[in-house]
Write a protein that holds these residues in place. Structure first.
Motif, PDB file in Angstrom:
ATOM      1  N   PHE A  57      -3.759  61.971  11.814  1.00  0.00           N
ATOM      2  CA  PHE A  57      -2.602  62.411  11.016  1.00  0.00           C
ATOM      3  C   PHE A  57      -1.246  62.788  11.759  1.00  0.00           C
ATOM      4  O   PHE A  57      -0.200  62.568  11.653  1.00  0.00           O
ATOM      5  CB  PHE A  57      -3.217  63.817  10.478  1.00  0.00           C
ATOM      6  CG  PHE A  57      -1.837  64.429   9.392  1.00  0.00           C
ATOM      7  CD1 PHE A  57      -0.936  65.211   9.960  1.00  0.00           C
ATOM      8  CD2 PHE A  57      -1.963  64.199   8.026  1.00  0.00           C
ATOM      9  CE1 PHE A  57       0.043  65.733   9.095  1.00  0.00           C
ATOM     10  CE2 PHE A  57      -0.868  64.688   7.015  1.00  0.00           C
ATOM     11  CZ  PHE A  57       0.091  65.549   7.726  1.00  0.00           C
ATOM     12  N   ASN A  58      -1.456  63.251  12.949  1.00  0.00           N
ATOM     13  CA  ASN A  58      -0.440  63.805  13.948  1.00  0.00           C
ATOM     14  C   ASN A  58       0.191  62.413  14.372  1.00  0.00           C
ATOM     15  O   ASN A  58       1.407  62.261  14.385  1.00  0.00           O
ATOM     16  CB  ASN A  58      -0.983  64.355  15.172  1.00  0.00           C
ATOM     17  CG  ASN A  58      -0.930  65.919  14.617  1.00  0.00           C
ATOM     18  OD1 ASN A  58      -0.617  66.332  13.720  1.00  0.00           O
ATOM     19  ND2 ASN A  58      -1.781  66.628  15.615  1.00  0.00           N
ATOM     20  N   GLU A  63       5.039  58.925  13.891  1.00  0.00           N
ATOM     21  CA  GLU A  63       5.859  57.873  13.554  1.00  0.00           C
ATOM     22  C   GLU A  63       6.875  57.826  12.217  1.00  0.00           C
ATOM     23  O   GLU A  63       8.094  57.364  12.101  1.00  0.00           O
ATOM     24  CB  GLU A  63       4.609  56.559  13.076  1.00  0.00           C
ATOM     25  CG  GLU A  63       4.080  56.267  14.344  1.00  0.00           C
ATOM     26  CD  GLU A  63       3.091  55.467  14.068  1.00  0.00           C
ATOM     27  OE1 GLU A  63       2.462  54.945  14.933  1.00  0.00           O
ATOM     28  OE2 GLU A  63       2.586  54.957  12.812  1.00  0.00           O
ATOM     29  N   ARG A  64       6.437  58.808  11.299  1.00  0.00           N
ATOM     30  CA  ARG A  64       7.261  58.772  10.129  1.00  0.00           C
ATOM     31  C   ARG A  64       8.291  59.610  10.351  1.00  0.00           C
ATOM     32  O   ARG A  64       9.687  59.333   9.875  1.00  0.00           O
ATOM     33  CB  ARG A  64       6.338  59.396   9.005  1.00  0.00           C
ATOM     34  CG  ARG A  64       6.889  59.648   7.690  1.00  0.00           C
ATOM     35  CD  ARG A  64       7.448  58.223   7.027  1.00  0.00           C
ATOM     36  NE  ARG A  64       7.972  58.246   5.956  1.00  0.00           N
ATOM     37  CZ  ARG A  64       8.579  57.228   5.251  1.00  0.00           C
ATOM     38  NH1 ARG A  64       8.738  56.161   5.556  1.00  0.00           N
ATOM     39  NH2 ARG A  64       9.212  57.501   4.047  1.00  0.00           N
ATOM     40  N   ILE A  65       8.220  60.678  11.196  1.00  0.00           N
ATOM     41  CA  ILE A  65       9.645  61.411  11.729  1.00  0.00           C
ATOM     42  C   ILE A  65      10.533  60.376  12.328  1.00  0.00           C
ATOM     43  O   ILE A  65      11.734  60.417  12.037  1.00  0.00           O
ATOM     44  CB  ILE A  65       9.156  62.712  12.565  1.00  0.00           C
ATOM     45  CG1 ILE A  65       8.365  63.637  11.598  1.00  0.00           C
ATOM     46  CG2 ILE A  65      10.190  63.255  12.988  1.00  0.00           C
ATOM     47  CD1 ILE A  65       7.972  64.851  12.567  1.00  0.00           C
ATOM     48  N   LEU A  68      12.264  58.082   9.569  1.00  0.00           N
ATOM     49  CA  LEU A  68      13.066  59.067   8.558  1.00  0.00           C
ATOM     50  C   LEU A  68      14.508  59.331   9.541  1.00  0.00           C
ATOM     51  O   LEU A  68      15.619  59.643   8.833  1.00  0.00           O
ATOM     52  CB  LEU A  68      12.363  59.942   7.869  1.00  0.00           C
ATOM     53  CG  LEU A  68      11.397  59.673   6.764  1.00  0.00           C
ATOM     54  CD1 LEU A  68      10.796  60.837   6.173  1.00  0.00           C
ATOM     55  CD2 LEU A  68      12.026  58.645   5.843  1.00  0.00           C
ATOM     56  N   ALA A  69      14.188  59.227  10.753  1.00  0.00           N
ATOM     57  CA  ALA A  69      15.430  59.870  11.534  1.00  0.00           C
ATOM     58  C   ALA A  69      16.555  59.056  11.481  1.00  0.00           C
ATOM     59  O   ALA A  69      17.875  59.139  11.532  1.00  0.00           O
ATOM     60  CB  ALA A  69      14.995  60.300  12.955  1.00  0.00           C
ATOM     61  N   GLN A  70      16.289  57.638  11.083  1.00  0.00           N
ATOM     62  CA  GLN A  70      17.163  56.608  11.097  1.00  0.00           C
ATOM     63  C   GLN A  70      17.917  56.633   9.666  1.00  0.00           C
ATOM     64  O   GLN A  70      18.934  55.872   9.328  1.00  0.00           O
ATOM     65  CB  GLN A  70      16.511  55.240  11.415  1.00  0.00           C
ATOM     66  CG  GLN A  70      16.224  55.309  12.746  1.00  0.00           C
ATOM     67  CD  GLN A  70      16.692  55.874  13.838  1.00  0.00           C
ATOM     68  OE1 GLN A  70      18.013  55.568  13.983  1.00  0.00           O
ATOM     69  NE2 GLN A  70      16.138  56.547  14.639  1.00  0.00           N
ATOM     70  N   GLU A  71      17.343  57.372   8.724  1.00  0.00           N
ATOM     71  CA  GLU A  71      17.848  57.389   7.282  1.00  0.00           C
ATOM     72  C   GLU A  71      18.556  58.385   6.902  1.00  0.00           C
ATOM     73  O   GLU A  71      18.406  59.616   7.531  1.00  0.00           O
ATOM     74  CB  GLU A  71      16.619  57.181   6.383  1.00  0.00           C
ATOM     75  CG  GLU A  71      15.934  55.788   6.599  1.00  0.00           C
ATOM     76  CD  GLU A  71      14.526  55.435   5.870  1.00  0.00           C
ATOM     77  OE1 GLU A  71      13.795  54.716   6.148  1.00  0.00           O
ATOM     78  OE2 GLU A  71      14.470  56.446   4.762  1.00  0.00           O
ATOM     79  N   ALA A 122       9.066  63.806   5.858  1.00  0.00           N
ATOM     80  CA  ALA A 122       8.194  63.145   6.760  1.00  0.00           C
ATOM     81  C   ALA A 122       6.782  63.636   6.496  1.00  0.00           C
ATOM     82  O   ALA A 122       6.013  62.866   6.186  1.00  0.00           O
ATOM     83  CB  ALA A 122       8.475  62.954   8.435  1.00  0.00           C
ATOM     84  N   THR A 123       6.698  65.016   6.499  1.00  0.00           N
ATOM     85  CA  THR A 123       5.453  65.676   6.463  1.00  0.00           C
ATOM     86  C   THR A 123       4.936  65.432   4.972  1.00  0.00           C
ATOM     87  O   THR A 123       3.736  65.226   4.625  1.00  0.00           O
ATOM     88  CB  THR A 123       5.520  67.176   6.696  1.00  0.00           C
ATOM     89  OG1 THR A 123       6.014  67.338   7.930  1.00  0.00           O
ATOM     90  CG2 THR A 123       4.088  67.874   6.579  1.00  0.00           C
TER      91      THR A 123
END
Length: 731
Positions: A57-58, A63-65, A68-71, A122-123
């Motif tokens: 999960f971590n 990776e998801r954080i 999304l940091a680019q959006e 992201a979470t």
């Protein structure tokens, strides 16, 4: 010979017991060690799986954080979540289904910037992706942010994020505290103690793993393991006769067959039980069990888990200990020594039984030998016993023998004679008892007749009281109308007619001149005209009052007829306008209402005529209005208000409410208000409401009362069946 056989049987039983006990003890201890080893492997599977889940999960969350940091996530964040009046940010209530969707809660004081929105979304995405899969083994999956936010998937409690209080301090909860850098410098998975969830009220334990991003603690992912499931497996899945215990190294008890969870007392700690001995004894069942558990814990801590099976001589028990990997909890199986020795004891009993059978064989041989000297005399004694049992006390036994049997025969003969004497005495006593029973029965019949007559007189008195009470209410109105009529008659000024007649008679000869030219004469005709109009008005008023007297008198007659109907068939219902009936009840009490300065407010719905007993209904309404009038004696006259409401709450019911703003009724009086003889007025007799409640039942309805307490007034509600006249005719 019997003694020799007994000694042999005892020795055989003893040696068999010792041999079997040794064999069973060896097998039981081996089975105990194997059981604990298998159980530890099974329980560790859940804990190891949680660690693997968190690692996966971590990685996905990191990776998801970064993705999304680019959006730009602001619009999506606002579309999913909303700030509520309490200052918190939660899922939008519209369209939210917690059984399928991820819930989000953000505390009121959290600063929501772009980076925080990115982490929340992201979470949210990762929990939505992995939460349903993790739910197969874990009840809930959630992520706690250091700022005071939580993202959770818990289908069994879909409204958890909406039920949580605004002031709930998430960073102070143990499942987050154990993941802080200062408490977890190795940044590894850690387990909490047991606790009761604030919202769901479920006892559980949590496993938490921190997530650091660029050297900063950004989130903690956790799973919940419900203690109900863990305790069920621990308590129910055990070896026959044994039981399992689960506790932490610091003494916190996780599972025990006798443990009673208490949300107010918190988790049970073995080391701290001495501080509150009464609470500890209540939760474990007894002080002995508390001391035994403390001894067990200290024994495990002393010997550790290196030695799989241990013996506790002071409590006659065997224990098997293992330490679960991941949590570090101790899993202990306790096997009482009696469970091991019981099968050996049962086997020894079988050996003993065989010996006893051998002994019985020898006794059989002895029986055959002794039969000739013992059995025949005993048979004669038995036959004599049967004769005595059937009532024949004339028995003949051989009393000439000088041995024990001869002494027994002589004693039995004396006993038979004594029983015969007592039997005769008992028969005579029974005859006397039957005679006394007949006399007592006759006396009871006479008393019963007296009770019946007394009950009949009491019923007649109740009917008379009912008649007098209701007639008294109506007679007040009759008296008032008669007095008003008398006052009207007195004020008719008939003496002026005589004076005018005398004046005209004195001037009979010059009547024309007097009426046309004299000043007093010109006023005679206008005066007679006004006097005639006045007399007509007074006659009309008196006629109305006399009509009221007639109607009230008719109601008195019907009240008497209503009481007579208790002994005859019910009276026929007639078409009645309930609105007019309410007006009649107010008119009957009008004098009293005026005298008491009570204002009346009416809310009467227009309804078609219904079929009911007119006079019973009127009697109930008159009683209720009269009681309401007296109930407002303690209120300032300018504020006395009586509200009468007529409505139809349903297609088959009619409701009439009588509300006053008077003294009110205490809660303890509400259940007694309709009892016969109960009253709160010194001059009251406690019959009006009792008879009204009975009349309401006879009408097929009910009468009940509501009051918010002393000083808040009272509302009496009469509900009746709605039977329109038109429906009855068409039927």
């Amino acid at each position: 010979m019997g003694v020799r056989i007994g000694v042999i049987i005892s020795l055989s039983t003893l040696f068999s017991y010792l041999h079997i006990l040794h064999t069973l003890r060896t097998e039981a201890l081996a089975q105990l060690g194997q059981h604990v080893s298998e159980r530890s492997q099974r329980e560790q599977t859940t804990f190891v799986l949680a660690e693997d889940n968190h690692a996966l999960f971590n990685k996905a969350l990191e990776e998801r954080i970064r993705t999304l940091a680019q959006e730009d996530v602001s619009s999506r964040f606002d579309r999913l979540f909303v700030r509520l009046p309490d200052g918190t940010v939660r899922n939008r209530p519209e369209g939210f289904d917690g059984t399928k969707m991820v819930g989000v809660y953000i505390a009121p004081n959290v600063v929501i910037d772009t980076e925080f929105r990115t982490r929340i979304l992201a979470t949210y995405d990762v929990v939505a992706q992995y939460g349903p899969a993790f739910h197969v083994r874990f009840q809930s999956t959630y992520v706690v942010m250091p700022e005071g936010a939580i993202v959770e998937y818990w289908p069994e409690f879909p409204t958890w994020v909406h039920d949580i209080e605004p002031g709930f301090a998430l960073p102070a909860e143990e499942y987050f505290v154990i993941s802080r850098p200062e408490n977890n410098p190795q940044r590894q998975t850690a387990w909490t103690g047991i606790f009761e969830d604030t919202v769901s009220k479920i006892w559980m334990t949590s496993v938490s793993t921190p997530l650091d991003l660029d050297g900063r603690h950004v989130a903690t992912v956790s799973h919940d393991v419900h203690l109900n499931e863990l305790m069920t497996r621990t308590i129910n899945d055990h070896l026959p006769g044994a039981y399992n215990v689960l506790f932490r190294e610091d003494g916190q008890l996780i599972a025990h067959p006798g443990l009673k969870q208490d949300g107010t007392a918190g988790a049970y700690n073995i080391l701290k039980a001495a501080e509150q001995p009464e609470v500890a004894a209540r939760r474990l069942g007894s002080q002995e069990e508390v001391a035994h558990l403390r001894s067990l814990f200290e024994w495990v801590k002393r010997h550790g888990s290196e030695q799989a099976v241990l013996e506790l001589p002071e409590s006659d028990e065997y224990i098997a200990v293992t330490r679960l990997r991941g949590t570090g909890w101790y899993f202990v199986t306790v096997l009482p020594e009696s469970v091991v020795s019981q099968p050996a004891f049962l086997a020894a009993r079988y050996v003993l039984l065989l010996g006893v059978l051998s002994l019985l064989l020898e006794l059989g041989i002895m029986y055959w030998v002794l039969r000739q000297q013992i059995s025949h005399p005993l048979l004669s004694l038995t036959q004599a016993t049967d004769k005595v049992a059937t009532g024949d006390f004339k028995v003949g036994l051989d009393t000439s023998r000088q041995d024990e049997l001869g002494q027994l025969a002589r004693s039995f003969q004396l006993m038979a004679d004594e029983v015969q004497r007592r039997e005769e005495a008992l028969r005579q006593a029974n005859e006397g008892l039957e005679h006394r029973v007949e006399e007592r029965t006759r006396e009871l019949k006479e008393i019963h007749l007296q009770l019946v007559q007394t009950a009949r007189r009491a019923g007649m008195a109740e009917i008379a009281t009912n008649v007098l009470h209701n007639v008294g209410n109506v007679l007040n109105s009759v008296y008032t109308s008669a007095q008003v009529a008398k006052e009207r008659m007195t004020g008719m000024r008939l003496e002026h007619v005589g004076r005018v007649a005398n004046m005209l008679e004195e001037r009979q000869k010059e009547l024309t001149t007097f009426l046309s030219q004299d000043e007093r004469g010109r006023n005679v005709l206008p005066f007679l005209n006004k006097l005639g109009q006045h007399l007509l008005e007074e006659r009309q008023e008196i006629s109305v009052l006399l009509d009221d007297v007639g109607r009230y008198t008719e109601h008195i007659g019907d009240i008497v007829k209503v009481q007579q109907n208790y002994a005859r068939t019910p009276r026929l219902h007639e078409p009645v306008s309930l609105g007019e009936l309410v007006e009649d009840a107010l008119r009957i009490n009008s004098a009293g209402l005026v005298r008491h300065q009570v204002k009346v407010h009416k809310q009467l719905v227009s309804l078609p005529s219904v079929l009911t007993d007119k006079h019973k209904t009127l009697m109930i309404l008159v009683n209720l209005v009269s009681n309401a009038k007296y109930a407002m004696d303690g209120v300032v006259p300018a504020e006395r208000l009586l509200t009468v409401k007529l409505e139809q709450p349903g297609p088959d019911r009619i409701r009439i409410e009588i509300h006053d703003n008077g003294m009110g009724i205490a809660p303890e009086m509400l259940t007694r208000i309709f009892q016969y003889g109960f009253t709160t007025r010194e001059e009251g007799h406690g019959f009006g409401l009792h008879s009204s409640a009975l009349a309401a039942q006879e009408l097929g309805g009910s009468l009940h009362v509501h009051s918010d307490g002393p000083g808040h007034g009272a509302t009496f509600t009469l509900e009746m069946p709605y039977v329109p006249v038109l429906e009855t005719k068409s039927a």
